[in-house]
Design an enzyme around this catalytic site. Structure first.
Site, PDB file in Angstrom:
ATOM      1  N   ASN A   8      37.181  41.959  47.695  1.00 14.25           N
ATOM      2  CA  ASN A   8      37.218  43.430  47.027  1.00 14.25           C
ATOM      3  C   ASN A   8      36.646  43.147  45.532  1.00 14.25           C
ATOM      4  O   ASN A   8      37.176  42.902  44.691  1.00 14.25           O
ATOM      5  CB  ASN A   8      38.678  43.833  47.016  1.00 14.25           C
ATOM      6  CG  ASN A   8      38.787  45.129  46.121  1.00 14.25           C
ATOM      7  OD1 ASN A   8      37.875  45.887  46.234  1.00 14.25           O
ATOM      8  ND2 ASN A   8      40.077  45.559  46.002  1.00 14.25           N
ATOM      9  N   TRP A   9      35.434  43.652  45.641  1.00 18.20           N
ATOM     10  CA  TRP A   9      34.679  43.618  44.094  1.00 18.20           C
ATOM     11  C   TRP A   9      35.187  44.509  43.248  1.00 18.20           C
ATOM     12  O   TRP A   9      34.822  44.536  42.063  1.00 18.20           O
ATOM     13  CB  TRP A   9      33.040  43.744  44.336  1.00 18.20           C
ATOM     14  CG  TRP A   9      32.548  42.467  44.968  1.00 18.20           C
ATOM     15  CD1 TRP A   9      33.055  41.516  45.624  1.00 18.20           C
ATOM     16  CD2 TRP A   9      31.096  42.331  45.118  1.00 18.20           C
ATOM     17  NE1 TRP A   9      32.035  40.505  45.778  1.00 18.20           N
ATOM     18  CE2 TRP A   9      30.841  40.946  45.573  1.00 18.20           C
ATOM     19  CE3 TRP A   9      29.964  43.112  44.881  1.00 18.20           C
ATOM     20  CZ2 TRP A   9      29.689  40.648  45.893  1.00 18.20           C
ATOM     21  CZ3 TRP A   9      28.662  42.250  45.243  1.00 18.20           C
ATOM     22  CH2 TRP A   9      28.413  41.265  45.723  1.00 18.20           C
ATOM     23  N   LYS A  10      35.880  45.728  43.651  1.00 19.04           N
ATOM     24  CA  LYS A  10      36.558  46.947  42.740  1.00 19.04           C
ATOM     25  C   LYS A  10      34.981  47.248  42.158  1.00 19.04           C
ATOM     26  O   LYS A  10      34.315  47.472  42.808  1.00 19.04           O
ATOM     27  CB  LYS A  10      37.410  46.486  42.051  1.00 19.04           C
ATOM     28  CG  LYS A  10      38.431  45.413  42.612  1.00 19.04           C
ATOM     29  CD  LYS A  10      39.694  45.301  41.610  1.00 19.04           C
ATOM     30  CE  LYS A  10      40.717  44.393  42.568  1.00 19.04           C
ATOM     31  NZ  LYS A  10      42.008  44.421  42.028  1.00 19.04           N
ATOM     32  N   HIS A  82      44.558  51.055  48.933  1.00 19.49           N
ATOM     33  CA  HIS A  82      44.676  50.034  48.004  1.00 19.49           C
ATOM     34  C   HIS A  82      45.369  50.638  46.676  1.00 19.49           C
ATOM     35  O   HIS A  82      45.274  51.817  46.469  1.00 19.49           O
ATOM     36  CB  HIS A  82      43.455  49.928  47.594  1.00 19.49           C
ATOM     37  CG  HIS A  82      43.208  48.211  46.489  1.00 19.49           C
ATOM     38  ND1 HIS A  82      43.629  48.483  45.215  1.00 19.49           N
ATOM     39  CD2 HIS A  82      43.186  47.192  46.816  1.00 19.49           C
ATOM     40  CE1 HIS A  82      43.671  47.533  44.657  1.00 19.49           C
ATOM     41  NE2 HIS A  82      43.290  46.367  45.657  1.00 19.49           N
ATOM     42  N   GLU A  84      45.164  50.543  43.754  1.00 18.89           N
ATOM     43  CA  GLU A  84      44.543  51.060  42.599  1.00 18.89           C
ATOM     44  C   GLU A  84      44.145  52.328  42.955  1.00 18.89           C
ATOM     45  O   GLU A  84      43.966  53.717  42.228  1.00 18.89           O
ATOM     46  CB  GLU A  84      43.290  50.337  42.056  1.00 18.89           C
ATOM     47  CG  GLU A  84      43.828  49.120  41.410  1.00 18.89           C
ATOM     48  CD  GLU A  84      42.825  47.756  41.595  1.00 18.89           C
ATOM     49  OE1 GLU A  84      41.868  48.005  41.803  1.00 18.89           O
ATOM     50  OE2 GLU A  84      43.516  46.750  41.220  1.00 18.89           O
ATOM     51  N   GLU A 143      49.699  43.182  49.551  1.00 19.08           N
ATOM     52  CA  GLU A 143      49.482  43.208  48.346  1.00 19.08           C
ATOM     53  C   GLU A 143      50.769  43.621  47.244  1.00 19.08           C
ATOM     54  O   GLU A 143      50.637  44.916  46.926  1.00 19.08           O
ATOM     55  CB  GLU A 143      48.145  43.716  47.799  1.00 19.08           C
ATOM     56  CG  GLU A 143      47.002  43.382  48.663  1.00 19.08           C
ATOM     57  CD  GLU A 143      45.829  43.662  47.939  1.00 19.08           C
ATOM     58  OE1 GLU A 143      45.128  42.684  47.587  1.00 19.08           O
ATOM     59  OE2 GLU A 143      45.539  44.848  47.599  1.00 19.08           O
ATOM     60  N   GLY A 149      45.613  40.928  40.188  1.00 20.42           N
ATOM     61  CA  GLY A 149      45.165  40.983  38.775  1.00 20.42           C
ATOM     62  C   GLY A 149      45.825  40.430  37.615  1.00 20.42           C
ATOM     63  O   GLY A 149      45.356  40.506  36.661  1.00 20.42           O
ATOM     64  N   SER A 179      46.046  38.039  43.210  1.00 29.33           N
ATOM     65  CA  SER A 179      45.822  36.752  42.318  1.00 29.33           C
ATOM     66  C   SER A 179      45.704  35.392  43.381  1.00 29.33           C
ATOM     67  O   SER A 179      46.211  34.515  43.078  1.00 29.33           O
ATOM     68  CB  SER A 179      46.850  36.460  41.583  1.00 29.33           C
ATOM     69  OG  SER A 179      47.056  37.505  40.669  1.00 29.33           O
TER      70      SER A 179
HETATM   71  P1  PGA Z   1      43.156  40.103  42.524  1.00 28.49           P
HETATM   72  O1  PGA Z   1      42.770  41.473  43.490  1.00 28.49           O
HETATM   73  O2  PGA Z   1      42.690  39.232  43.595  1.00 28.49           O
HETATM   74  O3  PGA Z   1      42.356  40.016  41.385  1.00 28.49           O
HETATM   75  O4  PGA Z   1      44.706  39.969  42.188  1.00 28.49           O
HETATM   76  C1  PGA Z   1      43.247  41.614  44.815  1.00 28.49           C
HETATM   77  C2  PGA Z   1      43.073  42.960  45.152  1.00 28.49           C
HETATM   78  O5  PGA Z   1      43.190  44.030  44.227  1.00 28.49           O
HETATM   79  O6  PGA Z   1      42.812  43.475  46.206  1.00 28.49           O
END
Ligand code: PGA
Length: 212
Positions: A8-10, A82, A84, A143, A149, A179
């Site tokens: 997931n590059w966001k 997700h 976010e 998650e 993150g 993470s």
């Molecule tokens: P992260 O993000 O690996 O940077 O913790 C994972 C995600 O949000 O899918």
């Protein structure tokens, strides 16, 4: 069943040039799904692509992409729900449920994200988030929000509890996310996860290649 890696590059990287460079270095594997920002889809010619999000349908919905559009670009995978999206874009379980339905109607492979905030009871949150997804999703990614993150990945034994609950409720593949890096990803496979969802570490090519 082979383990999956979903990247997931966001909203990264900052330029198309950087995205191109990153795409070029990723070795092709069927089980490695790269989810870049939609503006970069056309640059990912030699990888399996997934979308980070999707709306319900085409029409007067400024700024959105639809399941049919993804399908027409042969993008089979789509991440939905997700944290976010839930937090910054106020997506509710109800909307996510509609999105899942719309994507399944187009035969897209949905990767549904679930997870609790710090202080919340994991079982209750997951039960609520999964209550309307008994069947059909391709994978569920556990998650825990506090692990995303932050560099504080969830203890694999603790994550395993979520894994069994999700398996019991949905019967689908379960991924771990939060993470994940080249050092800890195997710990999640060992306790039975079917793969990982990787954010930050998927943008560091050497790190990502180690996982592949
Ligand atoms: P992260 O993000 O690996 O940077 O913790 C994972 C995600 O949000 O899918």
């Amino acid at each position: 069943m082979k383990n999956l890696i979903v990247a997931n590059w966001k909203c990264n990287p900052k330029t198309a040039k950087e995205a191109e460079r990153l795409f070029r270095k990723i070795p092709f594997k069927k089980e490695v799904i790269i989810c870049p920002p939609a503006l970069y889809f056309h640059l990912g010619k030699k990888v399996v692509l997934g979308s980070q999000n999707c709306f319900l349908e085409s029409g007067a919905y400024t700024g959105e992409v639809s399941p049919k559009m993804l399908k027409s670009l042969k993008i089979k995978y789509v991440i939905l729900g997700h944290s976010e999206r839930r937090t910054y874009f106020k997506e509710t379980d109800e909307l996510i449920k509609e999105k899942v339905k719309a994507c399944l109607n187009e035969k897209l492979k949905v990767i549904l994200c679930v997870g609790e905030k710090k202080g919340e009871k994991m079982i209750n949150v997951l039960k609520k988030q999964l209550s309307s997804f008994k069947k059909g999703v391709f994978a569920v990614a556990y998650e825990p929000i506090w692990a995303i993150g932050t560099g504080q990945a969830c203890d694999p034994e603790k994550a395993e509890k979520a894994l069994s609950l999700i398996k019991k409720e949905t019967g689908s593949r379960v991924l771990y996310g939060g993470s994940v890096n080249s050092k800890n990803f195997k710990d999640y496979l060992k306790v039975g996860f079917d793969g990982v969802l990787v954010g930050g570490a998927s943008l560091k090519i050497e790190e990502f290649k180690k996982m592949i």
